[in-house]
Write an enzyme that holds these catalytic residues in place. Structure first.
Site, PDB file in Angstrom:
ATOM      1  N   HIS A 105       1.013  37.817  -9.745  1.00  0.00           N
ATOM      2  CA  HIS A 105       1.922  36.712 -10.067  1.00  0.00           C
ATOM      3  C   HIS A 105       3.028  37.240 -10.984  1.00  0.00           C
ATOM      4  O   HIS A 105       2.732  37.876 -12.001  1.00  0.00           O
ATOM      5  CB  HIS A 105       1.197  35.609 -10.852  1.00  0.00           C
ATOM      6  CG  HIS A 105       0.112  34.892 -10.115  1.00  0.00           C
ATOM      7  ND1 HIS A 105       0.308  33.669  -9.506  1.00  0.00           N
ATOM      8  CD2 HIS A 105      -1.196  35.192  -9.911  1.00  0.00           C
ATOM      9  CE1 HIS A 105      -0.838  33.255  -8.961  1.00  0.00           C
ATOM     10  NE2 HIS A 105      -1.763  34.162  -9.198  1.00  0.00           N
ATOM     11  N   HIS A 116      -3.099  39.859  -5.145  1.00  0.00           N
ATOM     12  CA  HIS A 116      -1.720  39.434  -5.413  1.00  0.00           C
ATOM     13  C   HIS A 116      -1.423  39.490  -6.900  1.00  0.00           C
ATOM     14  O   HIS A 116      -2.287  39.233  -7.729  1.00  0.00           O
ATOM     15  CB  HIS A 116      -1.451  38.032  -4.862  1.00  0.00           C
ATOM     16  CG  HIS A 116      -2.426  36.986  -5.292  1.00  0.00           C
ATOM     17  ND1 HIS A 116      -3.666  36.833  -4.718  1.00  0.00           N
ATOM     18  CD2 HIS A 116      -2.365  36.046  -6.263  1.00  0.00           C
ATOM     19  CE1 HIS A 116      -4.307  35.831  -5.291  1.00  0.00           C
ATOM     20  NE2 HIS A 116      -3.547  35.342  -6.251  1.00  0.00           N
ATOM     21  N   ASP A 158       5.670  31.538  -4.811  1.00  0.00           N
ATOM     22  CA  ASP A 158       4.443  30.734  -4.835  1.00  0.00           C
ATOM     23  C   ASP A 158       4.808  29.294  -4.463  1.00  0.00           C
ATOM     24  O   ASP A 158       5.779  28.737  -4.972  1.00  0.00           O
ATOM     25  CB  ASP A 158       3.816  30.785  -6.234  1.00  0.00           C
ATOM     26  CG  ASP A 158       2.392  30.263  -6.251  1.00  0.00           C
ATOM     27  OD1 ASP A 158       1.494  31.031  -6.593  1.00  0.00           O
ATOM     28  OD2 ASP A 158       2.181  29.064  -5.927  1.00  0.00           O
ATOM     29  N   ILE A 159       4.029  28.719  -3.582  1.00  0.00           N
ATOM     30  CA  ILE A 159       4.345  27.384  -3.058  1.00  0.00           C
ATOM     31  C   ILE A 159       4.131  26.288  -4.119  1.00  0.00           C
ATOM     32  O   ILE A 159       4.747  25.232  -4.049  1.00  0.00           O
ATOM     33  CB  ILE A 159       3.524  27.100  -1.766  1.00  0.00           C
ATOM     34  CG1 ILE A 159       4.193  26.051  -0.918  1.00  0.00           C
ATOM     35  CG2 ILE A 159       2.085  26.744  -2.066  1.00  0.00           C
ATOM     36  CD1 ILE A 159       5.438  26.507  -0.227  1.00  0.00           C
ATOM     37  N   GLU A 161      -8.480  31.964  -5.880  1.00  0.00           N
ATOM     38  CA  GLU A 161      -8.219  31.032  -4.779  1.00  0.00           C
ATOM     39  C   GLU A 161      -8.030  31.747  -3.439  1.00  0.00           C
ATOM     40  O   GLU A 161      -8.649  31.366  -2.443  1.00  0.00           O
ATOM     41  CB  GLU A 161      -6.965  30.209  -5.124  1.00  0.00           C
ATOM     42  CG  GLU A 161      -6.636  29.133  -4.119  1.00  0.00           C
ATOM     43  CD  GLU A 161      -5.266  28.490  -4.395  1.00  0.00           C
ATOM     44  OE1 GLU A 161      -4.867  28.373  -5.571  1.00  0.00           O
ATOM     45  OE2 GLU A 161      -4.600  28.116  -3.417  1.00  0.00           O
TER      46      GLU A 161
HETATM   47  P1  5GP Z   1      -4.846  32.640  -7.359  1.00  0.00           P
HETATM   48  O1  5GP Z   1      -5.677  33.116  -6.201  1.00  0.00           O
HETATM   49  O2  5GP Z   1      -4.293  33.768  -8.190  1.00  0.00           O
HETATM   50  O3  5GP Z   1      -5.475  31.554  -8.140  1.00  0.00           O
HETATM   51  O4  5GP Z   1      -3.563  31.934  -6.809  1.00  0.00           O
HETATM   52  C1  5GP Z   1      -3.163  31.897  -5.519  1.00  0.00           C
HETATM   53  C2  5GP Z   1      -1.747  31.399  -5.561  1.00  0.00           C
HETATM   54  O5  5GP Z   1      -1.287  31.354  -4.243  1.00  0.00           O
HETATM   55  C3  5GP Z   1      -1.591  30.003  -6.157  1.00  0.00           C
HETATM   56  O6  5GP Z   1      -0.662  30.060  -7.222  1.00  0.00           O
HETATM   57  C4  5GP Z   1      -1.100  29.154  -4.992  1.00  0.00           C
HETATM   58  O7  5GP Z   1      -0.138  28.209  -5.382  1.00  0.00           O
HETATM   59  C5  5GP Z   1      -0.518  30.190  -4.055  1.00  0.00           C
HETATM   60  N1  5GP Z   1      -0.656  29.864  -2.664  1.00  0.00           N
HETATM   61  C6  5GP Z   1      -1.780  29.448  -2.040  1.00  0.00           C
HETATM   62  N2  5GP Z   1      -1.545  29.239  -0.727  1.00  0.00           N
HETATM   63  C7  5GP Z   1      -0.240  29.545  -0.533  1.00  0.00           C
HETATM   64  C8  5GP Z   1       0.603  29.519   0.622  1.00  0.00           C
HETATM   65  O8  5GP Z   1       0.205  29.179   1.728  1.00  0.00           O
HETATM   66  N3  5GP Z   1       1.899  29.892   0.454  1.00  0.00           N
HETATM   67  C9  5GP Z   1       2.384  30.284  -0.759  1.00  0.00           C
HETATM   68  N4  5GP Z   1       3.675  30.653  -0.836  1.00  0.00           N
HETATM   69  N5  5GP Z   1       1.621  30.315  -1.876  1.00  0.00           N
HETATM   70  C10 5GP Z   1       0.332  29.940  -1.758  1.00  0.00           C
END
Ligand code: 5GP
Length: 131
Positions: free
Chosen positions: A95, A93, A29-30, A88
Site C-alpha cells: 500500500h 501487495h 485501491d478501490i 484480505e
Molecule cells: P489488505 O489485503 O492489505 O487488507 O487490503 C487489500 C486492499 O485491496 C484493500 O485496501 C481493498 O480496498 C483493496 N481491494 C480489494 N479488492 C479490490 C479490487 O477489486 N480492486 C481494487 N482496485 N482494490 C481492491
C-alpha cells in the site's frame, strides 16, 4: 484459481492503472484511505510478500519507489506512507498512501469513495508523473 489482483494485472478486471512493467503492476485501491492510495503488486502471484524470492522482492520495492515518487508529485501530501499488512487479498501487495499526518494512514476508519471520474482523474495525474 487466479487472484482478483492477477485478473486486474492481466486486464481481465478493470482498474485505475498507474503503471506497469513486465513484472509489476500499480493501480488505485478501490476503497482508498486517502486519495491516491495505490497498490503495487507482482504480476506473478504469490500470497505472502516475504515468500517472494530476493530478486522479485527487490524489484517490487524498486517499482514501488518509482510509483511513490509519482504519487508525491501528483497528490498534495508531505510524504508517501508504505504499508504491507492486510489479510484480505491473498496476493502480495504494497500500500502506498499520500499523507500529511501520520493518522492519515488509518486502515480502520472510514474509507473514501471517490467517484469514478475522480478516481480516473487521480490515476491519470499520478501515471503522468511515473518516470
Ligand atoms: P489488505 O489485503 O492489505 O487488507 O487490503 C487489500 C486492499 O485491496 C484493500 O485496501 C481493498 O480496498 C483493496 N481491494 C480489494 N479488492 C479490490 C479490487 O477489486 N480492486 C481494487 N482496485 N482494490 C481492491
Amino acid at each position: 484459481m487466479a487472484s482478483i489482483f492477477s485478473k486486474i494485472a492481466a486486464g481481465e478486471i478493470p482498474s485505475y492503472k498507474i503503471a506497469e512493467d513486465d513484472r509489476y503492476f500499480a493501480f488505485l485501491d478501490i476503497n482508498p484511505v486517502a486519495e491516491g492510495h495505490t497498490l503495487v503488486i507482482p504480476k506473478r502471484e504469490e500470497d505472502y510478500i516475504f515468500d517472494l524470492d530476493d530478486d522479485q522482492y527487490a524489484g517490487l520495492q524498486l517499482f514501488a519507489k518509482r510509483v511513490a515518487k509519482a504519487i508525491k508529485k501528483a497528490m498534495p501530501c508531505k510524504r508517501v506512507g508504505v504499508a504491507v499488512m492486510g489479510l484480505e487479498v491473498p496476493h502480495a501487495h504494497i500500500h502506498l498512501i499520500p499523507i500529511t499526518k501520520e493518522s492519515d494512514m488509518n486502515f480502520f476508519g472510514g474509507k473514501l469513495q471517490p467517484s469514478p471520474e475522480r478516481m480516473k482523474e487521480i490515476a491519470e495525474a499520478i501515471a503522468k508523473e511515473v518516470e
